[in-house]
Design an enzyme around this catalytic site. Structure first.
Site, mmCIF file in Angstrom:
data_model
loop_
_atom_site.group_PDB
_atom_site.id
_atom_site.type_symbol
_atom_site.label_atom_id
_atom_site.label_comp_id
_atom_site.label_asym_id
_atom_site.label_seq_id
_atom_site.Cartn_x
_atom_site.Cartn_y
_atom_site.Cartn_z
ATOM 1 N N SER A 119 0.809 -1.213 0.000
ATOM 2 C CA SER A 119 0.000 0.000 0.000
ATOM 3 C C SER A 119 0.842 1.263 0.000
ATOM 4 O O SER A 119 0.303 2.366 -0.039
ATOM 5 C CB SER A 119 -0.934 0.008 1.217
ATOM 6 O OG SER A 119 -0.193 -0.144 2.418
ATOM 7 N N HIS A 140 -2.292 -2.684 -6.263
ATOM 8 C CA HIS A 140 -2.790 -2.393 -4.918
ATOM 9 C C HIS A 140 -4.315 -2.463 -4.849
ATOM 10 O O HIS A 140 -5.021 -1.581 -5.331
ATOM 11 C CB HIS A 140 -2.307 -0.999 -4.482
ATOM 12 C CG HIS A 140 -2.741 -0.624 -3.102
ATOM 13 N ND1 HIS A 140 -2.992 0.670 -2.725
ATOM 14 C CD2 HIS A 140 -2.984 -1.387 -1.992
ATOM 15 C CE1 HIS A 140 -3.357 0.696 -1.465
ATOM 16 N NE2 HIS A 140 -3.362 -0.545 -1.003
ATOM 17 N N GLU A 152 -5.054 0.230 -7.713
ATOM 18 C CA GLU A 152 -3.976 1.095 -8.173
ATOM 19 C C GLU A 152 -2.938 0.231 -8.885
ATOM 20 O O GLU A 152 -2.469 -0.768 -8.323
ATOM 21 C CB GLU A 152 -3.324 1.824 -6.994
ATOM 22 C CG GLU A 152 -4.186 2.909 -6.384
ATOM 23 C CD GLU A 152 -3.496 3.607 -5.227
ATOM 24 O OE1 GLU A 152 -3.605 4.833 -5.125
ATOM 25 O OE2 GLU A 152 -2.843 2.910 -4.410
ATOM 26 N N ASN A 190 -3.328 6.399 -0.461
ATOM 27 C CA ASN A 190 -2.750 6.511 0.877
ATOM 28 C C ASN A 190 -1.947 7.787 1.069
ATOM 29 O O ASN A 190 -1.791 8.248 2.200
ATOM 30 C CB ASN A 190 -1.897 5.285 1.192
ATOM 31 C CG ASN A 190 -2.763 4.095 1.559
ATOM 32 O OD1 ASN A 190 -3.836 4.257 2.131
ATOM 33 N ND2 ASN A 190 -2.319 2.902 1.228
#
Length: 284
Positions: A119, A140, A152, A190
């Site tokens: 992540s 991800h 992602e 993130n």
């Protein structure tokens, strides 16, 4: 390259979810974990999900049986030798991931794509531990994998265009939405989300409001479907802390400095939903 058979390393929450969505898309799946108890728990959870789908009339018994036939479990990585793609979903430790990718590169066929579900960590740094950096990238997924649509797709410095294109097509095949992002700590989601969660933790730490009130305010005032502290508990406070520490280390900016309360809860073993206690108590 057509991807027909996939491997998933790690039978935790993310690995199990990734294996499930692959099987549901008709792909042959090899789920691997050295912990046999975790492997059996993951298999049981997946089968239970499919049984519920039968009971609700979403699928029939034939579809359930077909999915189960596609999913195989193993305690070692030797089964990856026939996979076109392997997704690693283990602990967020760069050194551990590098060793695992070295091992997978030796086992997997030359043209196989190796992906990491990290992540936040550097795809380029992980790929550098192998001799096939052009076939390695980030893939991800988000928790819960069976529900969340985004994946992602993160090419590393040496990832080939054909590798990225093959994974983007696969993401679409399994009913997800790919977003390609350049490599940077935390990638897209993130990079934006962790500072929000960390700020909510700081507000909680300062005693401004309870976890319930903080989450209520953010849901009603910012239109979030889930409050940041409840989300942190769902993701796992250990994962949130690792990502936040990594962002702080890479960028060196105070806005990424992790809240003390995050560290305290992780030290106490209060990791959120998976341990029954985090910002909320799930044992009540």
């Amino acid at each position: 390259m057509e991807i027909k058979q996939v491997g998933v390393l790690g039978a935790g929450t993310m690995g199990a979810g990734i294996a499930q969505v692959f099987a549901e898309a008709g792909l042959k799946v090899m789920l691997v974990d050295i912990d046999s108890n975790m492997l059996q728990a993951a298999l049981g959870k997946i089968k239970k999900s499919w049984q519920k789908a039968v009971e609700k009339g979403k699928i029939d018994d034939a579809v359930k049986a077909a999915r189960e036939a596609l999913l195989e479990c193993s305690g070692d990585m030797s089964g990856f030798k026939d996979c076109d793609l392997v997704v690693e979903a283990i602990v967020e430790e760069i050194g551990v991931k590098q060793k695992v990718f070295q091992a997978m590169a030796d086992i997997c066929q030359e043209q196989a794509i190796l992906a990491t579900n990290t992540s936040a960590l550097s795809i380029t740094e992980i790929a550098a531990a192998t001799q096939r950096a052009d076939r390695i990238l980030g893939m991800h997924f988000f928790n819960p994998v069976t529900v969340m649509k985004l994946v992602e797709v993160i090419p590393g410095l040496e990832t080939s265009m054909s590798t990225t294109e093959a994974v983007v097509e696969l993401v679409k095949r399994i009913g997800k939405e790919p977003v390609i992002t350049k490599e940077a700590p935390g990638f897209l989601v993130n990079r934006i989300l962790n500072p929000l969660v960390n700020e909510a933790a700081l507000v909680y730490q300062e005693g401004m409001a309870s976890a319930e009130e903080i989450d209520k305010a953010m849901k009603l005032g910012a239109g979030l479907p889930m409050g940041p502290l409840a989300l942190a508990d769902l993701v796992g406070l250990d994962v949130v802390l690792k990502v936040t520490e990594y962002l702080f280390k890479e960028f060196g900016e105070s806005k990424y400095r992790p809240a003390l309360v995050l560290k305290q809860k992780v030290r106490a073993g209060h990791l959120g939903v998976k341990t029954g206690k985090g910002f909320y108590d799930y044992k009540k």
